[in-house]
Design an enzyme around this catalytic site. Sequence first.
Site, PDB file in Angstrom:
ATOM      1  N   LYS A 296       0.848  -1.217  -0.155  1.00  0.00           N
ATOM      2  CA  LYS A 296      -0.106  -0.067  -0.143  1.00  0.00           C
ATOM      3  C   LYS A 296       0.773   1.334  -0.096  1.00  0.00           C
ATOM      4  O   LYS A 296       1.879   1.337   0.854  1.00  0.00           O
ATOM      5  CB  LYS A 296      -0.940  -0.082   1.116  1.00  0.00           C
ATOM      6  CG  LYS A 296      -1.523   1.364   1.344  1.00  0.00           C
ATOM      7  CD  LYS A 296      -2.589   1.115   2.704  1.00  0.00           C
ATOM      8  CE  LYS A 296      -3.278   2.583   3.023  1.00  0.00           C
ATOM      9  NZ  LYS A 296      -4.194   2.521   4.269  1.00  0.00           N
TER      10      LYS A 296
ATOM     11  N   ASP B  39      -2.720  10.102   3.985  1.00  0.00           N
ATOM     12  CA  ASP B  39      -4.121   9.759   3.979  1.00  0.00           C
ATOM     13  C   ASP B  39      -5.073  10.707   4.884  1.00  0.00           C
ATOM     14  O   ASP B  39      -4.942  10.886   6.308  1.00  0.00           O
ATOM     15  CB  ASP B  39      -4.269   8.549   4.774  1.00  0.00           C
ATOM     16  CG  ASP B  39      -5.565   7.847   4.754  1.00  0.00           C
ATOM     17  OD1 ASP B  39      -6.486   8.506   4.143  1.00  0.00           O
ATOM     18  OD2 ASP B  39      -5.849   6.727   5.331  1.00  0.00           O
TER      19      ASP B  39
ATOM     20  N   LYS C  33     -10.304  12.587   8.219  1.00  0.00           N
ATOM     21  CA  LYS C  33     -10.023  12.149   9.526  1.00  0.00           C
ATOM     22  C   LYS C  33     -10.069  13.270  10.309  1.00  0.00           C
ATOM     23  O   LYS C  33      -9.746  14.489   9.925  1.00  0.00           O
ATOM     24  CB  LYS C  33      -8.712  11.947   9.528  1.00  0.00           C
ATOM     25  CG  LYS C  33      -8.599  10.000   8.922  1.00  0.00           C
ATOM     26  CD  LYS C  33      -6.877   9.985   8.929  1.00  0.00           C
ATOM     27  CE  LYS C  33      -7.009   8.399   8.250  1.00  0.00           C
ATOM     28  NZ  LYS C  33      -7.193   7.290   8.782  1.00  0.00           N
TER      29      LYS C  33
ATOM     30  N   ASP D  26       1.693   6.060   5.547  1.00  0.00           N
ATOM     31  CA  ASP D  26       0.677   5.177   4.983  1.00  0.00           C
ATOM     32  C   ASP D  26       1.095   4.512   3.731  1.00  0.00           C
ATOM     33  O   ASP D  26       0.247   3.776   3.029  1.00  0.00           O
ATOM     34  CB  ASP D  26      -0.689   6.118   4.609  1.00  0.00           C
ATOM     35  CG  ASP D  26      -1.865   5.155   4.795  1.00  0.00           C
ATOM     36  OD1 ASP D  26      -1.752   3.899   5.758  1.00  0.00           O
ATOM     37  OD2 ASP D  26      -2.893   5.629   4.643  1.00  0.00           O
TER      38      ASP D  26
ATOM     39  N   ASP E  24     -12.338   6.949   3.664  1.00  0.00           N
ATOM     40  CA  ASP E  24     -10.801   6.710   4.373  1.00  0.00           C
ATOM     41  C   ASP E  24     -10.458   5.073   4.445  1.00  0.00           C
ATOM     42  O   ASP E  24      -9.507   4.864   4.743  1.00  0.00           O
ATOM     43  CB  ASP E  24     -11.403   7.075   5.857  1.00  0.00           C
ATOM     44  CG  ASP E  24     -10.099   7.367   6.675  1.00  0.00           C
ATOM     45  OD1 ASP E  24      -8.890   7.211   6.193  1.00  0.00           O
ATOM     46  OD2 ASP E  24     -10.122   7.342   7.861  1.00  0.00           O
TER      47      ASP E  24
ATOM     48  N   GLU F  91      -9.505   3.383   2.116  1.00  0.00           N
ATOM     49  CA  GLU F  91      -8.947   3.602   0.777  1.00  0.00           C
ATOM     50  C   GLU F  91      -7.937   2.723   0.474  1.00  0.00           C
ATOM     51  O   GLU F  91      -7.629   2.342  -0.630  1.00  0.00           O
ATOM     52  CB  GLU F  91      -8.486   4.967   0.507  1.00  0.00           C
ATOM     53  CG  GLU F  91      -7.013   5.442   1.079  1.00  0.00           C
ATOM     54  CD  GLU F  91      -6.810   5.243   2.557  1.00  0.00           C
ATOM     55  OE1 GLU F  91      -7.835   5.216   3.255  1.00  0.00           O
ATOM     56  OE2 GLU F  91      -5.517   4.972   2.909  1.00  0.00           O
TER      57      GLU F  91
ATOM     58  N   ARG G  72      -7.582  -0.541   0.810  1.00  0.00           N
ATOM     59  CA  ARG G  72      -8.220  -1.685   0.299  1.00  0.00           C
ATOM     60  C   ARG G  72      -8.674  -1.313  -1.292  1.00  0.00           C
ATOM     61  O   ARG G  72      -8.658  -2.440  -1.909  1.00  0.00           O
ATOM     62  CB  ARG G  72      -9.314  -2.316   1.130  1.00  0.00           C
ATOM     63  CG  ARG G  72     -10.564  -1.401   1.086  1.00  0.00           C
ATOM     64  CD  ARG G  72     -11.423  -1.781   2.307  1.00  0.00           C
ATOM     65  NE  ARG G  72     -10.700  -1.302   3.606  1.00  0.00           N
ATOM     66  CZ  ARG G  72     -11.353  -1.723   4.900  1.00  0.00           C
ATOM     67  NH1 ARG G  72     -12.473  -2.297   5.128  1.00  0.00           N
ATOM     68  NH2 ARG G  72     -10.961  -1.180   6.052  1.00  0.00           N
TER      69      ARG G  72
HETATM   70  N1  BES Z   1      -4.229   4.330   6.928  1.00  0.00           N
HETATM   71  C1  BES Z   1      -5.467   4.069   7.665  1.00  0.00           C
HETATM   72  C2  BES Z   1      -5.122   2.946   8.769  1.00  0.00           C
HETATM   73  C3  BES Z   1      -4.192   3.385   9.781  1.00  0.00           C
HETATM   74  C4  BES Z   1      -4.733   3.992  11.021  1.00  0.00           C
HETATM   75  C5  BES Z   1      -2.911   3.205   9.617  1.00  0.00           C
HETATM   76  C6  BES Z   1      -4.006   4.423  12.192  1.00  0.00           C
HETATM   77  C7  BES Z   1      -1.983   3.557  10.856  1.00  0.00           C
HETATM   78  C8  BES Z   1      -2.628   4.235  11.847  1.00  0.00           C
HETATM   79  C9  BES Z   1      -6.725   3.470   6.900  1.00  0.00           C
HETATM   80  O1  BES Z   1      -6.594   4.048   5.495  1.00  0.00           O
HETATM   81  C10 BES Z   1      -7.740   3.741   7.430  1.00  0.00           C
HETATM   82  O2  BES Z   1      -7.961   5.184   7.744  1.00  0.00           O
HETATM   83  N2  BES Z   1      -8.705   3.020   7.833  1.00  0.00           N
HETATM   84  C11 BES Z   1     -10.021   3.172   8.529  1.00  0.00           C
HETATM   85  C12 BES Z   1     -10.934   2.182   8.024  1.00  0.00           C
HETATM   86  C13 BES Z   1     -12.342   2.288   8.398  1.00  0.00           C
HETATM   87  C14 BES Z   1     -12.739   3.819   7.861  1.00  0.00           C
HETATM   88  C15 BES Z   1     -13.254   1.302   7.838  1.00  0.00           C
HETATM   89  C16 BES Z   1      -9.790   3.032  10.133  1.00  0.00           C
HETATM   90  O3  BES Z   1      -8.882   2.051  10.302  1.00  0.00           O
HETATM   91  O4  BES Z   1     -10.183   3.749  10.642  1.00  0.00           O
HETATM   92 ZN    ZN Z   2      -7.763   5.768   5.031  1.00  0.00          ZN
HETATM   93 ZN    ZN Z   3      -4.844   4.786   4.705  1.00  0.00          ZN
END
Ligand code: BES
Ligand code: ZN
Ligand code: ZN
Length: 497
Positions: A263, A268, A275, A286, A345, A347, A349
Amino acid sequence: MLTLLQSQKKFWDVSAEGYVLFLDENFEQSPRLKEVAEQFYPHINDILKKHLFGGKKNDLYVLSAPHNDGLIQLIFVGIGKPEKTWHRDLEMYRRSLARALQTLKKYSIPTASVEIPDHTRYKISEQELIRQTAIIAHMANYTFDSYKSDKKAEWSGNITLVTKSDVTDSLNEGIIIGKAINRTRSWADLPGNIATPKYMSNEAQKIAKEHNLAITVFGREKALELGMGGFCAVDSGSHQDGQFVALEYKNGGNKPTIALVGKGITFDTGGVSLKPANSMTGMKFDMSGAAAVISTMAAIAELKLPLNVVGVTPFVENMPGGNAARQDDIITHMNGVTSEIKNTDAEGRLILADALVYAEKNYNPEIIIDIATLTGACVYALGHFYTGLMTQDDELAAELIQRGQLIGERLASLPLDDDYKEAIKSDVADIGNTGSSSYSAGTITAAFYLSNFVKKARWAHLDVAGSAHDVPGINYTQKGSSGAGVRLFIEFLKQRA
Ligand code: BES
Ligand code: ZN
Ligand code: ZN
């Protein structure tokens, strides 16, 4: 700059200003310490005890001694009682070593003679212990200060590892791996305004040139043509052009191909599902998965492993621009699977889905391993010390866990039973990009999203959301990127070569 050398000379015959002695809790019996008593301090045992050096894991004591008209520094480093499991014990050695190295650096000791502990204690060969010593020495010496005006004066350390056998090959291998990890870290530590998708694809191009790897790079136009609906949806919100990068290393004749997919979200923001400010800080990391993949590709080329490996890394910035994807949007991935964007968010996947399809379609790999800072839920579940491992392939899981134990990357297996699959259903498309809240387990449901995009290959998914950066309390990674995945990948590939 750190220079590592090896020598089969006697410990004291190496000419240096520092002498590092690893001692356990029975240090009074150590032959080296007896030599210290004979040559420098007859009461060394008492001196160490008086200053509360007990050979324990966190113990460290520095003592000057007159030697050949000058002064040398004796650095006593505790390695403690052996832990119950060899891999935990080995991890404690890594930290003792990092402490020793940081002491040399702190006191500006330019040259050192280092005798590594007895390898049999760790149930590995002397070669293996040297290889890991070289890796950790590099990791412990890493700093991200290229944007600091008042840089600390660089330490040019020259360390001679005193060994019983000739360990040249292992030492060189460790140096290559250590540098590869630090290169990953120096990319991941760069902020989003510098390490843009274009910057990263240029870096990949440099790597390809340097190591003679075939490379494919394309942007939005070609991605649209290929039907990469996920890549394009995330790309739409940013003024930075997304870059899809694939590196190929072919040195394995007709051996099956292994694909690494990473990834590469260069920043992000969450997109329109923005966020909160506090959660956005740190989102420059990220792209840690993609950074690990690219530098693994360079390292295996340097190591000349007899394998066929491809690295597939989509680089995109997730921004909430005027063209950004919305919640409720329906997109179509490269394999025709449609997806409802429930949250922009989620994103990672979206871009990984297309990258997995691309990898399988173009390279027909036997094995695919993807690596991603994919879910905040993984940080809640495991914290920073473990990478989440998800696969339905038990043998592959066991292999990865075991390689990780040897090299010092800890993996925790999370279940991937089909029961969770229902969580990502959608009323309006084939799947939705977030799991239903009644299922919880956001790390696992994210893996199930990805599972829709691997059809034939053996596949494992690594969630490094916690382990890739800001791992607390480990002295050889410290703040910033940890380079998670690189050691694991190289070890995994090396064992398969
Ligand atoms: N990049 C984030 C995941 C992340 C969070 C990495 C904290 C490192 C530290 C990812 O893209 C994300 O935002 N995921 C969301 C998914 C949700 C919206 C289903 C999350 O984990 O909140
Ligand atoms: Zn995200
Ligand atoms: Zn992310």
